[in-house]
Design a protein around this motif. Structure first.
Motif, PDB file in Angstrom:
ATOM      1  N   HIS A 207       6.620   6.946   9.772  1.00  0.00           N
ATOM      2  CA  HIS A 207       5.273   7.204   9.275  1.00  0.00           C
ATOM      3  C   HIS A 207       4.531   5.893   9.064  1.00  0.00           C
ATOM      4  CE1 HIS A 207       6.322  11.360   8.516  1.00  0.00           C
ATOM      5  NE2 HIS A 207       7.402  10.956   7.883  1.00  0.00           N
ATOM      6  N   THR A 208       3.219   5.985   9.086  1.00  0.00           N
ATOM      7  CA  THR A 208       2.431   4.849   8.611  1.00  0.00           C
ATOM      8  C   THR A 208       2.467   4.914   7.098  1.00  0.00           C
ATOM      9  OG1 THR A 208       0.984   5.284  10.462  1.00  0.00           O
ATOM     10  CG2 THR A 208       0.203   3.699   8.810  1.00  0.00           C
ATOM     11  N   LEU A 209       2.849   3.825   6.475  1.00  0.00           N
ATOM     12  CA  LEU A 209       3.025   3.885   5.030  1.00  0.00           C
ATOM     13  C   LEU A 209       1.708   4.095   4.312  1.00  0.00           C
ATOM     14  CD1 LEU A 209       5.622   1.074   4.243  1.00  0.00           C
ATOM     15  CD2 LEU A 209       6.005   3.482   4.776  1.00  0.00           C
ATOM     16  N   THR A 210       1.765   4.807   3.215  1.00  0.00           N
ATOM     17  CA  THR A 210       0.593   4.920   2.350  1.00  0.00           C
ATOM     18  C   THR A 210       0.434   3.592   1.602  1.00  0.00           C
ATOM     19  OG1 THR A 210       1.886   5.673   0.467  1.00  0.00           O
ATOM     20  CG2 THR A 210       1.074   7.365   1.967  1.00  0.00           C
ATOM     21  N   GLN A 213       3.156   3.206  -0.951  1.00  0.00           N
ATOM     22  CA  GLN A 213       4.440   2.857  -0.346  1.00  0.00           C
ATOM     23  C   GLN A 213       4.460   1.388   0.074  1.00  0.00           C
ATOM     24  OE1 GLN A 213       4.411   6.004   2.637  1.00  0.00           O
ATOM     25  NE2 GLN A 213       6.351   6.803   1.876  1.00  0.00           N
ATOM     26  N   THR A 238       9.178  13.532  -6.890  1.00  0.00           N
ATOM     27  CA  THR A 238       9.767  14.146  -5.704  1.00  0.00           C
ATOM     28  C   THR A 238       8.688  14.320  -4.641  1.00  0.00           C
ATOM     29  OG1 THR A 238       9.382  16.237  -6.781  1.00  0.00           O
ATOM     30  CG2 THR A 238      11.620  15.408  -6.821  1.00  0.00           C
ATOM     31  N   GLY A 239       9.029  13.948  -3.409  1.00  0.00           N
ATOM     32  CA  GLY A 239       8.062  14.086  -2.325  1.00  0.00           C
ATOM     33  C   GLY A 239       7.083  12.929  -2.244  1.00  0.00           C
ATOM     34  N   SER A 240       7.389  11.826  -2.934  1.00  0.00           N
ATOM     35  CA  SER A 240       6.460  10.699  -2.911  1.00  0.00           C
ATOM     36  C   SER A 240       6.761   9.726  -1.775  1.00  0.00           C
ATOM     37  CB  SER A 240       6.503   9.963  -4.248  1.00  0.00           C
ATOM     38  OG  SER A 240       7.808   9.492  -4.511  1.00  0.00           O
ATOM     39  N   GLY A 241       7.816   9.999  -1.014  1.00  0.00           N
ATOM     40  CA  GLY A 241       8.100   9.145   0.139  1.00  0.00           C
ATOM     41  C   GLY A 241       9.045   7.996  -0.162  1.00  0.00           C
ATOM     42  N   LYS A 242       9.987   8.225  -1.072  1.00  0.00           N
ATOM     43  CA  LYS A 242      10.969   7.187  -1.384  1.00  0.00           C
ATOM     44  C   LYS A 242      11.874   6.916  -0.188  1.00  0.00           C
ATOM     45  CE  LYS A 242      12.566   9.407  -5.107  1.00  0.00           C
ATOM     46  NZ  LYS A 242      11.580  10.492  -5.218  1.00  0.00           N
ATOM     47  N   THR A 243      12.259   8.004   0.501  1.00  0.00           N
ATOM     48  CA  THR A 243      13.203   7.851   1.592  1.00  0.00           C
ATOM     49  C   THR A 243      12.680   6.913   2.672  1.00  0.00           C
ATOM     50  OG1 THR A 243      13.773  10.127   1.109  1.00  0.00           O
ATOM     51  CG2 THR A 243      14.711   9.184   3.091  1.00  0.00           C
ATOM     52  N   ILE A 393       3.147  12.459  -1.310  1.00  0.00           N
ATOM     53  CA  ILE A 393       2.524  12.140  -0.030  1.00  0.00           C
ATOM     54  C   ILE A 393       1.423  13.160   0.272  1.00  0.00           C
ATOM     55  CG2 ILE A 393       2.941  12.177   2.469  1.00  0.00           C
ATOM     56  CD1 ILE A 393       4.099   9.720   1.262  1.00  0.00           C
ATOM     57  N   ASP A 563      14.669  19.416   1.839  1.00  0.00           N
ATOM     58  CA  ASP A 563      13.230  19.407   2.061  1.00  0.00           C
ATOM     59  C   ASP A 563      12.867  20.641   2.886  1.00  0.00           C
ATOM     60  OD1 ASP A 563      10.619  18.749   2.333  1.00  0.00           O
ATOM     61  OD2 ASP A 563      10.943  16.859   3.386  1.00  0.00           O
ATOM     62  N   ARG A 603       6.561  21.714  -0.923  1.00  0.00           N
ATOM     63  CA  ARG A 603       6.619  20.454  -0.202  1.00  0.00           C
ATOM     64  C   ARG A 603       5.787  20.491   1.072  1.00  0.00           C
ATOM     65  NH1 ARG A 603      10.590  16.821  -2.145  1.00  0.00           N
ATOM     66  NH2 ARG A 603      11.103  15.898  -0.147  1.00  0.00           N
TER      67      ARG A 603
HETATM   68  P1  ADP Z   1      11.142  11.652  -1.714  1.00  0.00           P
HETATM   69  O1  ADP Z   1      12.388  11.038  -1.157  1.00  0.00           O
HETATM   70  O2  ADP Z   1      10.378  10.709  -2.585  1.00  0.00           O
HETATM   71  O3  ADP Z   1      11.341  12.985  -2.367  1.00  0.00           O
HETATM   72  P2  ADP Z   1      10.440  11.907   1.033  1.00  0.00           P
HETATM   73  O4  ADP Z   1      10.741  10.523   1.442  1.00  0.00           O
HETATM   74  O5  ADP Z   1      11.386  12.980   1.383  1.00  0.00           O
HETATM   75  O6  ADP Z   1      10.153  11.934  -0.529  1.00  0.00           O
HETATM   76  O7  ADP Z   1       8.983  12.233   1.573  1.00  0.00           O
HETATM   77  C1  ADP Z   1       8.391  13.500   1.425  1.00  0.00           C
HETATM   78  C2  ADP Z   1       7.793  13.947   2.752  1.00  0.00           C
HETATM   79  O8  ADP Z   1       6.724  13.090   3.135  1.00  0.00           O
HETATM   80  C3  ADP Z   1       8.769  13.913   3.897  1.00  0.00           C
HETATM   81  O9  ADP Z   1       8.568  15.042   4.682  1.00  0.00           O
HETATM   82  C4  ADP Z   1       8.416  12.653   4.659  1.00  0.00           C
HETATM   83  O10 ADP Z   1       8.741  12.769   6.022  1.00  0.00           O
HETATM   84  C5  ADP Z   1       6.932  12.565   4.439  1.00  0.00           C
HETATM   85  N1  ADP Z   1       6.417  11.194   4.424  1.00  0.00           N
HETATM   86  C6  ADP Z   1       6.968  10.108   3.836  1.00  0.00           C
HETATM   87  N2  ADP Z   1       6.192   9.029   3.971  1.00  0.00           N
HETATM   88  C7  ADP Z   1       5.107   9.421   4.663  1.00  0.00           C
HETATM   89  C8  ADP Z   1       3.901   8.768   5.131  1.00  0.00           C
HETATM   90  N3  ADP Z   1       3.692   7.468   4.876  1.00  0.00           N
HETATM   91  N4  ADP Z   1       3.011   9.503   5.813  1.00  0.00           N
HETATM   92  C9  ADP Z   1       3.215  10.815   6.036  1.00  0.00           C
HETATM   93  N5  ADP Z   1       4.301  11.488   5.636  1.00  0.00           N
HETATM   94  C10 ADP Z   1       5.248  10.810   4.961  1.00  0.00           C
END
Ligand code: ADP
Ligand code: ZN
Length: 747
Positions: A207-210, A213, A238-243, A393, A563, A603
């Motif tokens: 993904h392009t980072l926010t 991020q 949760t769902g903030s894009g930590k992964t 996200i 997810d 989600r």
């Molecule tokens: P977390 O680990 O914080 O719960 P995730 O990393 O699973 O969150 O991210 C949540 C969702 O957002 C996932 O489906 C992921 O693919 C998506 N995502 C993460 N970063 C971005 C981004 N920069 N742009 C768009 N989607 C993203």
């Protein structure tokens, strides 16, 4: 080549004994032996596989040559435990007060320390026969089939004997005839047992980072460039894009020529996620997970040791993976109690990860939506850099969480109900909209059991102090601690009347009730019983993910990591049993559970909601969880911990005395208390107990518990060690006492 002239080896054994032992080496062993290698030695009447922890040119003064036995076999010419891992293992043994040999065993893949008498059962590389051409150009008369073999090899390079036979369509004798002519060579080579071989064609879009991020990643990368120890707490809802941040940071480590490691709690290591990592990092990824087969684990470990794999993902014990040039450790869901090993050696992989990062000048990132009180406290005090991702996200709203007051439900119906009307209605609506739901049962200490309506007796395990759980599918009652099983009785064993009655609900009952209420609803269940079978578990998740199931019923393991974009409803059937547990972390656990669960809903693009059924609607853990207010909860919980002197304000240790004889267990624990008081005359520690442990009987053993608290960890340890030495001198067997440093639960 190692040239050592040491005649003796000091070894640690993988048993619950704290001393090391010394053995004599043969001249040949002595040339090949290295610290960290395995050595089979006689101990008592058995042979055990031990680990060399030092090599000695001469015996220490306190040992006489006559007492020293000969070592049996040197298993390794290359040590299995490298100096960094050995050093880490020493730290763990010292900090957690557990035997070094037990720690080394836990640090190695399973199967490397067999109990067998000889080395024959060690897990080993898997060998296959391969064939390659020899550069032999001498003109020779060849048959057609022989020519075919040579041409296949010329085009296909070295290959396995089997595929050569298939491709050239010849018999094995043709190949051996060519071997005799010295035109080719047949040899053994290790083949890789790859746990991710059946890849499901997962793709992984970067993904392009926010902006949020990017800012977090930049701060982490800056520290990584510095090449010294640094620690981060990443608090991201949760769902903030930590992964995505974890993966970028791991990539950064690779680009710096370093290795990276990511620890995950047992359950969040979903097959989908490991495959995503494989898609992004290819063969550089090694996976360490307890449900892999021994051979797979061994091969993955070997690839890490060789430096072939530079990204490790795994559960608890992966923290000991022999990666070279470690740059980064990510600990995902750092608050999870599964990082804590629940048997000796008791260690917490999150804390070991921090120490390892310190020792190897690496960066460590602890991530969570609900950081543990300890980690958040450390971040507040400036021990960790604090970074946050406060929003989901795509600005997706957090799921709306609502409490359902079960007291009202009880008043309305005049009897307890499993499902409130609200929850049933929500399940129905969700299904009508073509969306999915998760129904969760917080089963910690809570499950279905059998009660006699006449005398009120429940059926207890004969070995443990717990109620037996009813398993409808097999018509048996089972103890979840010792696995004692018996058939469901037709009459009450206590009063003999036939008023047997099933109380409480397990996931099986929930599933069945839903089937009855909504015949068209496609329901599946995931819990401890089904996860025992990895394939079934993966299949259910895949079916749910593909929309072939409407409602998934399960225990708290469903709360984490997965997810599922189409899930818009999560129902928590009851949180009360979890709140009522006699454990100082029960509020924290409940808060985390609800928050994680709320993270499962909504989600995708549609908003989610969460319904929490409880008889304690005003509990602060529930209030803050519903308001998604981590800091509010944190402040309140921290006050409670301070007022009652619990971590992080004090260091805590528990001492559990156990054994089959109640009188002896009680006496030993009183003796332990006496010794603790003797060494605590300056009152540097506070001692509680002995009291019967919350599980006062387990697997046929009685259990008494003491707790020690102190503002000084050092005082606490010195005192515990001194008291244990003293009780050992008065004849108490130390194997009947478990000392746990920093216990995660005091159940
Ligand atoms: P977390 O680990 O914080 O719960 P995730 O990393 O699973 O969150 O991210 C949540 C969702 O957002 C996932 O489906 C992921 O693919 C998506 N995502 C993460 N970063 C971005 C981004 N920069 N742009 C768009 N989607 C993203
Ligand atoms: Zn039992």
């Amino acid at each position: 080549m190692r040239v050592s002239n040491a005649q003796f080896a000091e070894v640690a054994v993988p048993l619950h004994v704290f001393q090391t032992f010394t053995y004599r080496l043969t001249p040949e062993q002595s040339t090949n032996a290295g610290v960290g290698a395995r050595l089979v030695v006689p101990l008592g009447r058995n042979l055990v596989t031990s680990y060399i922890v030092s090599l000695l040119d001469e015996l220490p003064a306190n040992l006489s040559d006559l007492d020293i036995k000969d070592a049996q076999d040197l298993v390794d010419s290359e040590p299995v435990c490298n100096p960094e891992i050995l050093q880490l293992a020493r730290w763990v043994a010292d900090y957690y007060a557990c035997p070094l040999g037990e720690v080394i065993k836990a640090a190695l893949p399973p199967g490397m320390t067999p109990k067998s008498r000889s080395g024959s059962k060690f897990v080993k590389p898997k060998l296959r026969r391969f064939v390659r051409l020899l550069a032999n150009t001498a003109e020779q008369k060849l048959t057609d089939t022989q020519r075919r073999v040579l041409s296949v090899l010329e085009n296909g390079g070295p290959m396995s004997l089997q595929s050569l036979l298939n491709t050239a369509d010849v018999s094995a004798s043709t190949v051996t005839s060519l071997e005799k002519k010295a035109l080719l060579e047949i040899y053994d080579d290790a083949i890789r047992r790859d746990p991710l071989a059946e890849t499901l064609g997962v793709t992984d879009a970067e993904h392009t980072l926010t902006a949020a991020q990017s800012s977090v990643l930049t701060q982490i990368e800056e520290q990584m460039n510095g090449a010294c120890y640094s620690a981060f707490l990443l608090h991201g809802v949760t769902g903030s894009g930590k992964t995505e941040i974890y993966m970028r940071a791991m990539n950064k480590a690779l680009s710096l020529g370093q290795s990276a490691m990511m620890l995950v709690p047992e359950i969040a290591l979903t097959p989908v996620f490991s495959r995503r990592l494989r898609a992004r990092f290819g063969d550089q990824v090694a996976i360490f997970h307890s449900s892999l087969q021994k051979g797979e684990r061994f091969d993955e470990w070997t690839r890490v040791r060789n430096g072939e794999a530079r990204v490790v993902i795994g559960t608890r014990s992966a923290v000991f993976a022999p990666v070279k040039n470690l740059g980064l450790i990510v600990v995902d869901e750092e608050h999870e109690s599964s990082y804590r090993q629940q048997e000796s050696p008791y260690y917490n992989a999150r804390d070991v990860a921090i120490v390892r990062a310190q020792k190897e000048a690496a960066t460590v990132v602890l991530g969570s939506a609900t950081p543990s009180l300890e980690s958040f406290y450390n971040a507040r005090k400036g021990k960790y850099h604090f970074v946050a991702l406060p929003e989901r996200i795509g600005a997706r709203p957090m799921a709306e969480a609502k409490i359902v007051d079960m007291r009202n439900v009880f008043v309305r119906h005049g009897k307890p109900r499993v499902f409130s009307d609200e929850l049933l209605e929500a399940i129905r609506e969700t299904r009508e909209r073509g969306e999915q739901s998760i129904i969760l049962l917080n089963r910690r200490g809570y499950s279905s059991f059998i009660l006699c309506r006449s005398c009120g007796e429940t059926i207890q395990c004969p070995n443990c102090d717990v109620t037996l759980t009813y398993h409808r599918s097999e018509r048996v009652i089972v103890c979840h601690y010792c696995n004692h099983r018996e058939a469901v009785p037709s009459a009450c064993p206590s009063c003999g009347k036939k008023y047997i009655y099933y109380v409480g609900e397990g996931t099986e009952q929930l599933e069945e009730m839903l089937r009855l209420l909504f015949p068209a609803l496609r329901v599946a269940r995931i819990d401890r019983d089904t996860t025992a079978r990895r394939k079934v578990f993966e299949q259910s998740l895949a079916d749910f993910s593909a929309g072939r199931i409407d409602t998934l019923v399960g225990t708290q393991m469903l709360a984490k990591g997965h997810d599922f974009p189409n899930v818009t409803l999560v129902g928590v059937v009851s949180v009360d049993a979890g709140l009522a547990l006699p454990d100082f972390r029960s509020a924290e656990r409940t808060f985390q559970l609800i928050t994680q669960v709320a993270g499962r809903a909504g989600r995708g693009d549609r908003p989610g909601r969460v319904l929490i059924q409880t008889y304690h609607p005003y509990h602060y853990a529930l209030r803050h969880a519903c308001a998604q207010d981590y800091e509010g909860f944190y402040d309140e919980e921290l006050r409670y911990r301070q007022n009652h002197s619990y971590p992080p304000f004090v260091a805590l240790a528990s001492l559990l005395v156990h054994g089959p004889d109640l009188g002896k267990v009680r006496n030993d624990s009183l003796e332990l208390r006496k010794q603790l008081d003797l060494v605590n005359q300056e009152r540097k520690c506070r001692v509680l107990g002995p009291a019967p442990a919350p599980l006062s009987r387990l697997k046929g053993e009685h259990r008494f518990q003491l707790l020690i608290k102190s503002r000084s960890r050092k005082d606490l340890r010195q005192m515990a060690d001194a008291a244990l030495r003293a009780v050992a001198e008065s004849g108490v067997n130390l194997r009947s006492i478990n000392l746990e440093i920093d216990p995660v639960s005091i159940m």
